[in-house]
Design a protein around this motif. Sequence first.
Motif, PDB file in Angstrom:
ATOM      1  N   ALA A 146       1.019  -1.118  -0.047  1.00 19.52           N
ATOM      2  CA  ALA A 146      -0.303  -0.102   0.063  1.00 19.52           C
ATOM      3  C   ALA A 146       0.947   1.276   0.047  1.00 19.52           C
ATOM      4  CB  ALA A 146      -1.397   0.073   1.448  1.00 19.52           C
ATOM      5  N   GLY A 147       1.947   1.629   0.649  1.00 19.86           N
ATOM      6  CA  GLY A 147       3.221   2.919   0.705  1.00 19.86           C
ATOM      7  C   GLY A 147       3.233   2.898  -0.105  1.00 19.86           C
ATOM      8  N   SER A 148       3.817   1.674  -1.224  1.00 19.74           N
ATOM      9  CA  SER A 148       4.644   2.099  -2.344  1.00 19.74           C
ATOM     10  C   SER A 148       4.063   2.403  -2.837  1.00 19.74           C
ATOM     11  CB  SER A 148       5.410   0.677  -1.996  1.00 19.74           C
ATOM     12  OG  SER A 148       4.705  -0.612  -2.809  1.00 19.74           O
ATOM     13  N   ILE A 149       2.681   2.702  -3.000  1.00 17.11           N
ATOM     14  CA  ILE A 149       1.884   3.180  -4.244  1.00 17.11           C
ATOM     15  C   ILE A 149       2.568   4.139  -4.198  1.00 17.11           C
ATOM     16  CG2 ILE A 149      -0.825   3.406  -5.112  1.00 17.11           C
ATOM     17  CD1 ILE A 149      -1.183   0.653  -3.529  1.00 17.11           C
ATOM     18  N   LEU A 150       2.633   4.964  -3.261  1.00 16.61           N
ATOM     19  CA  LEU A 150       2.698   6.876  -3.871  1.00 16.61           C
ATOM     20  C   LEU A 150       3.463   6.700  -4.683  1.00 16.61           C
ATOM     21  CD1 LEU A 150       1.405   9.405  -2.839  1.00 16.61           C
ATOM     22  CD2 LEU A 150       3.053   9.540  -0.709  1.00 16.61           C
ATOM     23  N   THR A 151       5.022   6.822  -4.734  1.00 17.97           N
ATOM     24  CA  THR A 151       5.571   7.446  -5.526  1.00 17.97           C
ATOM     25  C   THR A 151       6.222   6.668  -6.172  1.00 17.97           C
ATOM     26  OG1 THR A 151       7.695   6.195  -4.038  1.00 17.97           O
ATOM     27  CG2 THR A 151       6.126   8.528  -2.734  1.00 17.97           C
ATOM     28  N   PRO A 152       7.235   7.343  -7.700  1.00 20.77           N
ATOM     29  CA  PRO A 152       7.943   6.126  -8.405  1.00 20.77           C
ATOM     30  C   PRO A 152       9.385   5.375  -8.055  1.00 20.77           C
ATOM     31  CG  PRO A 152       7.915   8.491  -9.046  1.00 20.77           C
ATOM     32  CD  PRO A 152       7.637   8.632  -7.480  1.00 20.77           C
ATOM     33  N   LEU A 153       9.369   5.239  -6.690  1.00 24.08           N
ATOM     34  CA  LEU A 153      10.517   4.990  -5.854  1.00 24.08           C
ATOM     35  C   LEU A 153      10.114   3.764  -4.953  1.00 24.08           C
ATOM     36  CD1 LEU A 153      12.498   8.080  -4.723  1.00 24.08           C
ATOM     37  CD2 LEU A 153      12.932   7.435  -6.755  1.00 24.08           C
ATOM     38  N   TYR A 297      -7.934  -1.045 -15.578  1.00 22.02           N
ATOM     39  CA  TYR A 297      -7.715  -0.845 -14.709  1.00 22.02           C
ATOM     40  C   TYR A 297      -7.936  -2.480 -14.044  1.00 22.02           C
ATOM     41  CZ  TYR A 297      -8.781  -0.928  -8.827  1.00 22.02           C
ATOM     42  OH  TYR A 297      -9.435  -1.470  -7.746  1.00 22.02           O
ATOM     43  N   VAL A 298      -8.969  -2.786 -13.942  1.00 16.30           N
ATOM     44  CA  VAL A 298      -9.582  -4.454 -13.882  1.00 16.30           C
ATOM     45  C   VAL A 298      -8.417  -5.162 -15.166  1.00 16.30           C
ATOM     46  CG1 VAL A 298     -11.121  -5.653 -14.670  1.00 16.30           C
ATOM     47  CG2 VAL A 298     -12.177  -3.653 -13.454  1.00 16.30           C
ATOM     48  N   ALA A 299      -8.408  -5.157 -16.031  1.00 12.82           N
ATOM     49  CA  ALA A 299      -6.829  -6.156 -16.451  1.00 12.82           C
ATOM     50  C   ALA A 299      -5.823  -5.509 -15.572  1.00 12.82           C
ATOM     51  CB  ALA A 299      -6.821  -5.345 -18.017  1.00 12.82           C
ATOM     52  N   GLY A 300      -5.314  -4.776 -15.338  1.00 13.55           N
ATOM     53  CA  GLY A 300      -4.093  -4.434 -14.615  1.00 13.55           C
ATOM     54  C   GLY A 300      -4.469  -5.573 -13.376  1.00 13.55           C
ATOM     55  N   ALA A 301      -5.662  -5.330 -12.251  1.00 16.81           N
ATOM     56  CA  ALA A 301      -5.838  -6.013 -11.103  1.00 16.81           C
ATOM     57  C   ALA A 301      -5.970  -7.712 -11.259  1.00 16.81           C
ATOM     58  CB  ALA A 301      -6.686  -5.494 -10.633  1.00 16.81           C
ATOM     59  N   VAL A 302      -6.965  -7.852 -12.384  1.00 15.15           N
ATOM     60  CA  VAL A 302      -6.458  -9.750 -12.574  1.00 15.15           C
ATOM     61  C   VAL A 302      -5.555  -9.942 -13.009  1.00 15.15           C
ATOM     62  CG1 VAL A 302      -8.119 -11.175 -14.054  1.00 15.15           C
ATOM     63  CG2 VAL A 302      -9.255  -8.625 -12.707  1.00 15.15           C
ATOM     64  N   LEU A 303      -5.180  -9.917 -13.896  1.00 14.25           N
ATOM     65  CA  LEU A 303      -3.541  -9.829 -14.395  1.00 14.25           C
ATOM     66  C   LEU A 303      -2.717  -9.958 -13.492  1.00 14.25           C
ATOM     67  CD1 LEU A 303      -2.253 -11.136 -17.021  1.00 14.25           C
ATOM     68  CD2 LEU A 303      -1.704  -9.104 -17.927  1.00 14.25           C
ATOM     69  N   SER A 304      -2.491  -9.431 -12.620  1.00  8.21           N
ATOM     70  CA  SER A 304      -1.538  -9.056 -11.281  1.00  8.21           C
ATOM     71  C   SER A 304      -1.445 -10.824 -10.562  1.00  8.21           C
ATOM     72  CB  SER A 304      -1.681  -8.281 -10.862  1.00  8.21           C
ATOM     73  OG  SER A 304      -1.551  -6.602 -11.148  1.00  8.21           O
ATOM     74  N   GLN A 305      -2.886 -11.702 -10.392  1.00  7.18           N
ATOM     75  CA  GLN A 305      -3.200 -12.699  -9.810  1.00  7.18           C
ATOM     76  C   GLN A 305      -2.412 -13.708 -10.361  1.00  7.18           C
ATOM     77  OE1 GLN A 305      -4.614 -11.974  -6.891  1.00  7.18           O
ATOM     78  NE2 GLN A 305      -4.181  -9.098  -7.322  1.00  7.18           N
ATOM     79  N   GLY A 333      -3.582  -5.191  -7.467  1.00  9.83           N
ATOM     80  CA  GLY A 333      -2.824  -6.243  -7.708  1.00  9.83           C
ATOM     81  C   GLY A 333      -2.438  -6.837  -7.907  1.00  9.83           C
ATOM     82  N   GLY A 334      -1.515  -5.837  -6.617  1.00  6.53           N
ATOM     83  CA  GLY A 334      -0.112  -6.554  -5.474  1.00  6.53           C
ATOM     84  C   GLY A 334      -0.631  -7.004  -3.957  1.00  6.53           C
ATOM     85  N   PHE A 335      -2.267  -7.090  -3.833  1.00  5.35           N
ATOM     86  CA  PHE A 335      -2.491  -7.866  -2.964  1.00  5.35           C
ATOM     87  C   PHE A 335      -3.540  -8.781  -3.628  1.00  5.35           C
ATOM     88  CE2 PHE A 335      -3.108  -3.065  -1.826  1.00  5.35           C
ATOM     89  CZ  PHE A 335      -2.041  -3.283  -1.194  1.00  5.35           C
ATOM     90  N   GLY A 336      -4.243  -9.571  -3.357  1.00  2.41           N
ATOM     91  CA  GLY A 336      -5.193 -11.334  -3.527  1.00  2.41           C
ATOM     92  C   GLY A 336      -3.783 -11.904  -3.063  1.00  2.41           C
ATOM     93  N   VAL A 337      -3.587 -13.411  -4.317  1.00  6.36           N
ATOM     94  CA  VAL A 337      -2.534 -14.790  -3.803  1.00  6.36           C
ATOM     95  C   VAL A 337      -1.796 -13.853  -3.926  1.00  6.36           C
ATOM     96  CG1 VAL A 337      -4.969 -15.703  -5.045  1.00  6.36           C
ATOM     97  CG2 VAL A 337      -2.574 -14.597  -6.890  1.00  6.36           C
ATOM     98  N   ILE A 365      -6.666 -11.611   0.306  1.00  9.80           N
ATOM     99  CA  ILE A 365      -7.536 -12.366  -0.971  1.00  9.80           C
ATOM    100  C   ILE A 365      -9.039 -11.304  -0.897  1.00  9.80           C
ATOM    101  CG2 ILE A 365      -9.448 -13.426  -2.009  1.00  9.80           C
ATOM    102  CD1 ILE A 365      -7.596 -15.913  -2.117  1.00  9.80           C
ATOM    103  N   PRO A 366      -9.929 -10.966   0.065  1.00  9.75           N
ATOM    104  CA  PRO A 366     -10.723  -9.989   0.736  1.00  9.75           C
ATOM    105  C   PRO A 366     -10.254  -8.909   0.521  1.00  9.75           C
ATOM    106  CG  PRO A 366     -10.986 -11.788   2.796  1.00  9.75           C
ATOM    107  CD  PRO A 366      -9.750 -12.112   1.758  1.00  9.75           C
ATOM    108  N   PHE A 367      -9.476  -8.300   1.340  1.00  7.22           N
ATOM    109  CA  PHE A 367      -8.775  -6.569   1.056  1.00  7.22           C
ATOM    110  C   PHE A 367      -8.771  -6.772  -0.385  1.00  7.22           C
ATOM    111  CE2 PHE A 367      -5.686  -3.659   0.981  1.00  7.22           C
ATOM    112  CZ  PHE A 367      -5.702  -3.268   2.541  1.00  7.22           C
ATOM    113  N   TRP A 368      -8.340  -7.523  -1.517  1.00 10.39           N
ATOM    114  CA  TRP A 368      -7.938  -7.218  -2.944  1.00 10.39           C
ATOM    115  C   TRP A 368      -9.151  -7.157  -3.463  1.00 10.39           C
ATOM    116  CZ3 TRP A 368      -9.959 -10.487  -6.485  1.00 10.39           C
ATOM    117  CH2 TRP A 368      -9.545  -9.754  -7.892  1.00 10.39           C
TER     118      TRP A 368
END
Length: 382
Positions: A146-153, A297-305, A333-337, A365-368
């Motif tokens: 969650a935290g790493s989402i904020l910046t490009p680094l 957006y959905v493609a990124g979230a699902v394909l990441s799994q 997509g980093g959450f889930g599996v 998975i519920p968090f995702w």
Amino acid sequence: MPTADDVRVNPASLPRRIVSYAFKEPVLAILVVVLAVLQGTRPQPWLVLPRLVDWPTVLTLAGLLMLTKAIELSGLLMWLAHRVVHHVRTERALAGLLIGLAAVLSMFVTNDVALFVVVPLVLSLHALTPLPVKRLTIFLALAVNAGSILTPLGNPQNLFLWQVGGVSFGHFVWALAPLTAVLMAMLYLLTFLAFKGKSLDLSKDAAKEHVDRAYAGVAAVLFAAFVLLADSHHPGIGLVGVAGGFLLWRRDAVLKIDWALLLIFVLMFIVLRSVAALPWVHDTVARLGLQSPLRAYVAGAVLSQGISNVPAAIMLAEFTKDWRALAYGVSVGGFGVAIGSLANLIAVRLSKTRGIWLPFHLVSIPFWFVAVALGGWLLTHP
């Protein structure tokens, strides 16, 4: 009778070593195999393959790996971590503090480095007083994602999308801030429910780590300078300066980085862009209509799994120019599996805790599912 040296150079042991390394670096091994299959079925000239690599992203990643390794080797992060938790009084407060520490560190020194600091800290504190290590590990994995989402680094996919999007550092942070805030709020609510107000005594803990102030100070200054150069699209110049300086002064910052990760990144570009160019793959994905932000957006979230969020970002970037929608998707997509983010696998590996996979997925998975819904709402209601 063969000597130890004979055994080390015995060609018969080479296959065993290769298999052992493949198990140690499964992502790298899979990429090599897929590349071999692609070259066998649809060969491309080997000299053409480097053109598929997004070199600004790789150069930026190399520089950040060196700088974060220097900060890590200086002892500053571990010293700071021990100082931060020194006056904690309850289990819930400790969990909240560690989650915040992991999230903030992940914004600036990548999610992997944050885990290499905070998970060992949890284990050292556990030696002083009983802690729910398994539960803390799960929440720390969620925190760095969650935290790493904020910046490009914060993570490799952000780094790639920052370079591809061609936006400024501040613009990227502003675009991802709402998603980060919502996910961190979710995580802290869950933390309040999952951890008790049980009293802890960590007063005996003391930071014994030596901090090399010169090393840490130089690394911090170079870090700021490198980010400015990368932001102005000159990562190559920054990398030459960082690598050259450290090789002359503290070469361990260069020699001890994760070179396998760099190679994995290079191969990801080659393999995934080659796969995306296959006619049947291109036609199938093109029919998904990823020009729509919500579909991207959905493609990124699902394909990441299925293939993790870094390769998902690289592959889908061939079909959409909406870097923000894609960043939202692969971030969620980093959450889930567990495979959704390599940080999940690193956290579990560092904790050395058995029986963690089921509890991890019962939380992640519920968090995702909730994160996908909230992220989609944020994306369509700017």
